[in-house]
Scaffold this motif. Structure first.
Motif, mmCIF file in Angstrom:
data_model
loop_
_atom_site.group_PDB
_atom_site.id
_atom_site.type_symbol
_atom_site.label_atom_id
_atom_site.label_comp_id
_atom_site.label_asym_id
_atom_site.label_seq_id
_atom_site.Cartn_x
_atom_site.Cartn_y
_atom_site.Cartn_z
ATOM 1 N N TYR A 328 0.826 -1.206 0.000
ATOM 2 C CA TYR A 328 0.000 0.000 0.000
ATOM 3 C C TYR A 328 0.864 1.261 0.000
ATOM 4 O O TYR A 328 0.663 2.177 -0.811
ATOM 5 C CB TYR A 328 -0.926 0.015 1.212
ATOM 6 N N LEU A 329 1.820 1.336 0.918
ATOM 7 C CA LEU A 329 2.657 2.529 0.992
ATOM 8 C C LEU A 329 3.422 2.750 -0.306
ATOM 9 O O LEU A 329 3.555 3.889 -0.774
ATOM 10 C CB LEU A 329 3.634 2.421 2.164
ATOM 11 N N ALA A 330 3.926 1.679 -0.902
ATOM 12 C CA ALA A 330 4.691 1.806 -2.141
ATOM 13 C C ALA A 330 3.865 2.427 -3.252
ATOM 14 O O ALA A 330 4.400 3.120 -4.130
ATOM 15 C CB ALA A 330 5.227 0.438 -2.580
ATOM 16 N N ALA A 331 2.554 2.184 -3.237
ATOM 17 C CA ALA A 331 1.663 2.753 -4.248
ATOM 18 C C ALA A 331 1.134 4.125 -3.844
ATOM 19 O O ALA A 331 0.304 4.700 -4.558
ATOM 20 C CB ALA A 331 0.500 1.799 -4.510
ATOM 21 N N GLY A 332 1.593 4.641 -2.724
ATOM 22 C CA GLY A 332 1.168 5.969 -2.295
ATOM 23 C C GLY A 332 -0.080 5.990 -1.447
ATOM 24 O O GLY A 332 -0.633 7.058 -1.181
ATOM 25 N N VAL A 333 -0.545 4.821 -0.997
ATOM 26 C CA VAL A 333 -1.742 4.744 -0.160
ATOM 27 C C VAL A 333 -1.309 4.799 1.304
ATOM 28 O O VAL A 333 -0.673 3.876 1.804
ATOM 29 C CB VAL A 333 -2.537 3.455 -0.443
ATOM 30 N N THR A 334 -1.669 5.877 1.986
ATOM 31 C CA THR A 334 -1.232 6.067 3.374
ATOM 32 C C THR A 334 -2.349 5.880 4.392
ATOM 33 O O THR A 334 -2.087 5.884 5.594
ATOM 34 C CB THR A 334 -0.614 7.467 3.551
ATOM 35 N N THR A 335 -3.595 5.725 3.925
ATOM 36 C CA THR A 335 -4.727 5.470 4.827
ATOM 37 C C THR A 335 -5.656 4.468 4.157
ATOM 38 O O THR A 335 -5.935 4.586 2.955
ATOM 39 C CB THR A 335 -5.515 6.754 5.131
ATOM 40 N N VAL A 336 -6.139 3.493 4.929
ATOM 41 C CA VAL A 336 -7.125 2.549 4.401
ATOM 42 C C VAL A 336 -8.242 2.385 5.421
ATOM 43 O O VAL A 336 -8.031 2.477 6.628
ATOM 44 C CB VAL A 336 -6.513 1.158 4.094
ATOM 45 N N ARG A 337 -9.430 2.162 4.887
ATOM 46 C CA ARG A 337 -10.540 1.714 5.729
ATOM 47 C C ARG A 337 -10.651 0.210 5.531
ATOM 48 O O ARG A 337 -10.943 -0.264 4.436
ATOM 49 C CB ARG A 337 -11.851 2.401 5.332
ATOM 50 N N ASP A 338 -10.403 -0.541 6.604
ATOM 51 C CA ASP A 338 -10.506 -1.997 6.521
ATOM 52 C C ASP A 338 -11.972 -2.375 6.703
ATOM 53 O O ASP A 338 -12.533 -2.271 7.794
ATOM 54 C CB ASP A 338 -9.645 -2.669 7.591
ATOM 55 N N CYS A 339 -12.588 -2.854 5.608
ATOM 56 C CA CYS A 339 -14.033 -3.104 5.595
ATOM 57 C C CYS A 339 -14.367 -4.532 5.982
ATOM 58 O O CYS A 339 -15.046 -5.252 5.242
ATOM 59 C CB CYS A 339 -14.592 -2.786 4.209
ATOM 60 N N GLY A 340 -13.909 -4.961 7.131
ATOM 61 C CA GLY A 340 -14.259 -6.288 7.618
ATOM 62 C C GLY A 340 -13.067 -7.208 7.650
ATOM 63 O O GLY A 340 -12.408 -7.431 6.633
ATOM 64 N N ASN A 341 -12.786 -7.753 8.822
ATOM 65 C CA ASN A 341 -11.610 -8.590 9.011
ATOM 66 C C ASN A 341 -11.828 -9.439 10.261
ATOM 67 O O ASN A 341 -12.829 -9.301 10.962
ATOM 68 C CB ASN A 341 -10.363 -7.714 9.167
ATOM 69 N N GLU A 342 -10.875 -10.310 10.522
ATOM 70 C CA GLU A 342 -10.905 -11.064 11.778
ATOM 71 C C GLU A 342 -10.557 -10.121 12.923
ATOM 72 O O GLU A 342 -9.582 -9.363 12.849
ATOM 73 C CB GLU A 342 -9.911 -12.225 11.710
ATOM 74 N N PHE A 343 -11.346 -10.197 13.955
ATOM 75 C CA PHE A 343 -11.260 -9.240 15.063
ATOM 76 C C PHE A 343 -9.846 -9.149 15.637
ATOM 77 O O PHE A 343 -9.245 -8.072 15.689
ATOM 78 C CB PHE A 343 -12.263 -9.663 16.143
ATOM 79 N N GLY A 344 -9.304 -10.277 16.077
ATOM 80 C CA GLY A 344 -7.987 -10.258 16.695
ATOM 81 C C GLY A 344 -6.879 -9.916 15.719
ATOM 82 O O GLY A 344 -5.895 -9.259 16.076
ATOM 83 N N TYR A 345 -7.038 -10.343 14.480
ATOM 84 C CA TYR A 345 -5.995 -10.120 13.475
ATOM 85 C C TYR A 345 -5.839 -8.634 13.155
ATOM 86 O O TYR A 345 -4.726 -8.092 13.210
ATOM 87 C CB TYR A 345 -6.322 -10.897 12.200
ATOM 88 N N ILE A 346 -6.936 -7.960 12.824
ATOM 89 C CA ILE A 346 -6.809 -6.556 12.439
ATOM 90 C C ILE A 346 -6.421 -5.696 13.633
ATOM 91 O O ILE A 346 -5.700 -4.696 13.490
ATOM 92 C CB ILE A 346 -8.099 -6.044 11.762
ATOM 93 N N ASN A 347 -6.856 -6.075 14.837
ATOM 94 C CA ASN A 347 -6.408 -5.347 16.029
ATOM 95 C C ASN A 347 -4.894 -5.432 16.181
ATOM 96 O O ASN A 347 -4.219 -4.439 16.465
ATOM 97 C CB ASN A 347 -7.090 -5.901 17.275
ATOM 98 N N ALA A 348 -4.349 -6.632 15.992
ATOM 99 C CA ALA A 348 -2.905 -6.819 16.143
ATOM 100 C C ALA A 348 -2.131 -6.138 15.027
ATOM 101 O O ALA A 348 -1.054 -5.573 15.256
ATOM 102 C CB ALA A 348 -2.577 -8.306 16.191
ATOM 103 N N ILE A 349 -2.657 -6.186 13.801
ATOM 104 C CA ILE A 349 -1.998 -5.515 12.671
ATOM 105 C C ILE A 349 -1.918 -4.013 12.914
ATOM 106 O O ILE A 349 -0.855 -3.389 12.751
ATOM 107 C CB ILE A 349 -2.757 -5.809 11.360
ATOM 108 N N LYS A 350 -3.028 -3.421 13.294
ATOM 109 C CA LYS A 350 -3.047 -1.973 13.535
ATOM 110 C C LYS A 350 -2.124 -1.600 14.701
ATOM 111 O O LYS A 350 -1.393 -0.599 14.628
ATOM 112 C CB LYS A 350 -4.473 -1.496 13.809
ATOM 113 N N LYS A 351 -2.151 -2.406 15.745
ATOM 114 C CA LYS A 351 -1.288 -2.135 16.897
ATOM 115 C C LYS A 351 0.183 -2.175 16.501
ATOM 116 O O LYS A 351 0.982 -1.328 16.928
ATOM 117 C CB LYS A 351 -1.567 -3.148 18.006
#
Length: 658
Positions: A328-351
């Motif tokens: 994402y960063l390489a393509a110039g995307v610096t913000t994303v809205r994650d539209c649905g994911n596994e609860f624990g997984y996306i929490n850990a990724i963001k952290k």
């Protein structure tokens, strides 16, 4: 369509392998997507004096669609490969029909309708996709028996690299369980994570299927350990990149971008020959060269001849593996809205990202809620008002900023979800559930809608399924959306990819296609309609969807750019190109991926434009996307929260050849 390939991990010597095979003549792995148990893989072993045969039955059901597969793997009693045959599905729309027979130094290979013979070298093993896991288990045994080589060639193509990454101590049935942890690369895009015991039995594999969705295999009966391992997988996979974070300029708290043309997305103007001054991760000043005093100790970035614009947003992401962060960063995307994911997984990724333990964009979390039933997705489901409130509250208490409704939620529960979300100050987006119209969803409280198909479905259609935009029904639909201030993320690129003829040149859609990692090329190469005639019948539908975006925009409906995955990072660029093709100006298209989503998410005071006081999320493009939107792809420098990144190094970090 070809597929991504995972791998199990074993750590055993040859003598213990033979003992273990005898002990486990039949094994079942439980299959999960979004943590939901959706199927299983079972293998049975038969033996002769010379051969060991694994017969594998693999099947899951994904949102009502069966995905069955059968395989047979033959090995010598010394665990050297003899043959592999795999036939069936690896995803809802992905098939496989591969046969590999090895004789001496030759392999006879059949892939779909193509047959050929090729010479092979030592350290070669047949694999046929991320599934079945049983084949990867045998491959791991092979790897261990051959003294853990740095790389193994795989058939019908490619190679695999296996590394031990450490071990984890878990608790199962009130007793400690110590598992070895491995990373496997080369079989899917990026790294798989898997756990095995010291005897070599695989307990958990976290991989990605042929739809690029995260998929987990868990040895029966250890399923209760899955949520913990999913969370750990996010942390470990992000950590793999922190060892080689390709950022520069972090030694200075002051950065000055000098000489470029700033795109002012708020006022739809430009500032040529500009200076953008960054201090401690925030934009301090923006103006003309000579008007802004540059601190003596500032790091200077020469942007002459280039364009400076806000970091881009992807408003329909599914961040299902760590590799998306650098891509994402390489393509110039610096913000994303994650539209649905596994609860624990996306929490850990963001952290991990927020704590500097991983590389990636700012993540805005939208928590998914589905209803129960045969088409349900995930494990957070609600069929009663009480379940709806509990689910919304759980997301709110864990830092989610939005709720996403999925397709099986019933009408009364949609309203219950929206009421609770609004009470807590959250907005609601999502699919329009199966038994509802867009109008009904919005009347129940939905603030935003994912996918243009839901707008298309409420408009008047002609015999060829194109939209009659002059009909009163179509005009009323647009007026309703405008009057209710609904935000739409069209995801046009998804429909372009699915509706196109698979025989068309894919580089028209993605010019950087052949720089993608080979597993991604294999997935996308044949995505689309196999029958050109079928693609032709869908063309009026797609063309109407494209026009809907322009009609909505002209009516004053907020359009926010989103991809729903696709080519990692690059699909956001394609989305903007499609908006311009629909009739938006390049400036308007860029606004859909910068200031408009920031406004929709109510954080435009902090981000979304290159203005003093905002976060320093900025990209520098080698060209002028206002005259040619495709030049937004030419990202030369990425700055996220004041950190400077080299997009070429980021891409190479996750397997791109550029």
């Amino acid at each position: 369509m070809k597929k991504l390939i995972p791998l199990f991990c074993l750590s055993i010597c040859l003598s213990s392998v033979n003992a273990q095979v005898k002990e486990a003549d039949s094994v079942t792995f439980l299959l999960h997507k979004f943590e939901q148990h959706i199927g299983k893989e079972t293998y049975h072993i038969s033996k002769t004096d010379k051969e060991i045969t694994y017969s594998v039955d693999f099947k899951f059901v994904d949102r009502g669609s069966p995905v069955p597969l059968k395989a047979e793997l033959k090995l010598t009693t010394g665990f050297e490969p003899i043959s592999l045959s795999v036939k069936g599905n690896t995803a809802r729309s992905a098939t496989i029909n591969d046969v590999v027979n090895i004789s001496g130094s030759e392999a006879h290979i059949k892939v779909d309708d193509s047959s050929y013979t090729q010479k092979i070298t030592p350290l070669t093993f047949p694999v046929a996709g991320y599934s079945p896991g049983t084949v990867q288990q045998a491959l791991l045994q092979y790897w261990k028996n051959h003294h853990q080589p740095a790389s193994i060639k795989t058939l019908p193509f490619g190679s695999v690299q296996i590394k031990k990454d450490g071990n984890d101590t878990l608790t199962f049935n009130n007793k400690p369980l110590i598992l070895d942890r491995y990373t496997v690369s080369g079989l899917i895009w990026g790294n798989e994570l898997l756990w095995a015991d010291r005897a070599g039995l695989m307990y958990c594999l976290i991989t990605n299927d042929a739809e690029a969705d995260k998929l987990e295999m868990m040895r029966e009966p250890y399923e209760p350990l899955l949520p913990e391992l999913i969370s750990r997988a996010a942390t470990y996979s992000m950590r793999l990149f922190t060892k080689a974070i390709p950022k520069t300029g972090t030694e200075s708290k002051n950065i000055a971008i000098v000489g470029g043309t700033v795109i002012d997305v708020v006022n739809a103007t430009t500032i040529p020959n500009s200076v953008v001054l960054i201090e401690n991760g925030n934009i301090k000043a923006v103006g003309k060269v000579g008007e802004i005093k540059i601190p003596v100790n500032a790091k200077i970035i020469d942007a002459k001849g280039k364009t400076v614009l806000p970091g881009l947003w992807d408003m329909h992401a599914h961040f299902e593996q760590a590799e998306w962060g650098p891509a994402y960063l390489a393509a110039g995307v610096t913000t994303v809205r994650d539209c649905g994911n596994e609860f624990g997984y996306i929490n850990a990724i963001k952290k991990a990202i927020d704590g500097g333990q991983g590389i990636g964009p700012v993540i805005l979390k939208a928590g998914i809620i589905d209803g129960k039933g045969p088409y349900a997705l995930g494990i957070i489901q609600a069929d009663t008002k009480e379940e709806a409130i509990k689910a919304v509250d759980r997301y709110y208490n864990n830092g989610f900023v939005q709720i996403k409704i999925y397709s099986s939620v019933t009408p009364p529960i949609v309203k219950a979800i929206c009421d609770e979300a609004h009470r807590l100050g959250l907005t609601v987006t999502g699919h329009i559930p199966n038994k509802m119209t867009l109008q009904a969803g919005v009347d129940s409280g939905m603030d935003m809608v994912n996918h243009v198909q839901y707008v298309y479905s409420i408009m008047k259609r002609k015999k060829d399924r194109s939209v009659d935009f002059e009909d009163s029904t179509s005009k009323a639909a647009i007026a309703f959306i405008k009057a209710h201030h609904v935000v739409i993320d069209p995801t046009l690129g998804v429909f372009e990819m699915v509706f196109r003829s698979a025989k068309d040149d894919i580089t028209i859609m993605e010019p950087a296609f052949y720089t993608l990692p080979l597993p991604l090329q294999a997935i996308f190469k044949n995505t689309g309609q196999a029958d050109p005639a079928r693609a032709a019948t869908l063309k009026p539908v797609y063309e109407s969807m494209v026009k809907i975006v322009k009609v909505l925009y002209d009516a004053g409906v907020p359009i926010v750019a989103g991809t729903d995955q696709g080519f990692p990072g690059y699909s956001l660029d394609r989305e903007l190109e499609l908006y311009v093709a629909a009739g938006l100006t390049p400036m308007q298209a860029i606004q859909t991926a910068t200031i408009t989503p920031a406004q929709a998410m109510k954080i435009d005071k902090q981000t979304g434009s290159v203005q003093p006081g905002k976060h320093a999320d900025i990209i520098i493009v080698d060209g002028n996307p206002l005259t040619n939107i495709r030049e937004v792809r030419k990202v030369a420098v990425v700055i996220k929260s004041g950190q400077i990144y080299d997009p070429v190094k980021l891409h190479r970090l996750v397997g791109f050849s550029k």
